[in-house]
Enzyme design. Structure first.
Site, mmCIF file in Angstrom:
data_model
loop_
_atom_site.group_PDB
_atom_site.id
_atom_site.type_symbol
_atom_site.label_atom_id
_atom_site.label_comp_id
_atom_site.label_asym_id
_atom_site.label_seq_id
_atom_site.Cartn_x
_atom_site.Cartn_y
_atom_site.Cartn_z
ATOM 1 N N CYS A 90 92.649 1.021 -25.221
ATOM 2 C CA CYS A 90 91.953 1.761 -26.271
ATOM 3 C C CYS A 90 92.630 1.479 -27.608
ATOM 4 O O CYS A 90 93.855 1.563 -27.726
ATOM 5 C CB CYS A 90 91.997 3.261 -25.969
ATOM 6 S SG CYS A 90 91.259 4.280 -27.255
ATOM 7 N N CYS A 93 94.412 5.010 -28.861
ATOM 8 C CA CYS A 93 95.572 5.637 -28.209
ATOM 9 C C CYS A 93 96.348 4.715 -27.280
ATOM 10 O O CYS A 93 97.332 5.121 -26.687
ATOM 11 C CB CYS A 93 95.125 6.882 -27.440
ATOM 12 S SG CYS A 93 94.141 6.502 -25.962
ATOM 13 N N CYS A 146 87.083 7.147 -23.844
ATOM 14 C CA CYS A 146 88.473 7.102 -23.408
ATOM 15 C C CYS A 146 88.875 8.493 -22.928
ATOM 16 O O CYS A 146 88.670 9.482 -23.633
ATOM 17 C CB CYS A 146 89.359 6.662 -24.575
ATOM 18 S SG CYS A 146 91.128 6.703 -24.195
ATOM 19 N N CYS A 169 79.290 -1.953 -20.920
ATOM 20 C CA CYS A 169 78.997 -2.687 -22.145
ATOM 21 C C CYS A 169 79.849 -2.045 -23.246
ATOM 22 O O CYS A 169 79.540 -0.955 -23.723
ATOM 23 C CB CYS A 169 77.502 -2.542 -22.427
ATOM 24 S SG CYS A 169 76.878 -3.617 -23.689
#
Length: 182
Positions: A90, A93, A146, A169
């Protein structure tokens, strides 16, 4: 089924049974601390980053996609044709989200993955992602966020390769690629 979907659309996200997620991106951003109403949350706790801190950390496009649920233009992402071995994290984070081993070319214009990192069969409890119902464009879709910071990553569709037939996707700007150490 149609009645169920209509009823589901009328519920706020927090009311959907089994889909509770601590905090919201618009109420604290990264890892907003859990309150009493959030007991049993699926997300992990992490220090809070304010909107202004996120805007400093991310590019305008990254902020738009991850915090405002935007989408990068198709065929524009830096990871669309990446064939290196490694892990996709991510961008907000740094949580590990997708392995290059599960990346494939779907021809849709965005990086596609057949499953999230940590998936065991159909069990995603040890992954870094969560799914949410998204009706922002009308018909229900499944948004991928996330688990750590609730960043919008993209969507998952039921037209991917076997065995689970899923196509995650994902926007390149929501990811940070870390090559495998050799």
């Amino acid at each position: 089924m149609a009645r169920f979907l209509c009823a589901l659309r009328s519920l706020s996200f927090r009311e959907v049974p089994g889909w509770a997620v601590r905090g919201r991106a618009d109420r604290g951003g990264l890892g907003a601390s859990a309150g009493p109403e959030d007991a049993g949350s699926l997300t992990k706790q992490k220090p809070i980053l304010s909107k202004s801190e996120l805007q400093k950390k991310l590019t305008p496009e990254q902020f738009h996609v991850t915090r405002e649920k935007g989408t990068e233009p198709p065929f524009s992402g830096i990871y669309l044709n990446n064939k290196e071995s490694g892990m996709y994290h991510c961008v907000c984070c740094d949580s590990p989200l997708f392995s290059s081993e599960k990346k494939y070319c779907s021809g849709t214009g965005w990086p596609s993955f057949s499953e999230a990192h940590g998936t065991s069969g159909s069990d995603e409890s040890n992954t870094g992602i969560l799914r949410r119902v998204d009706t922002s464009l009308g018909p229900a879709r499944t948004e991928v966020i996330c688990k750590q910071c609730e960043a919008h990553l993209g969507h998952v569709f039921p037209d991917g390769p076997g065995p689970n037939g899923q196509r995650f996707c994902i926007n390149s700007v929501a990811l940070k690629f870390k090559p495998s150490k050799r």
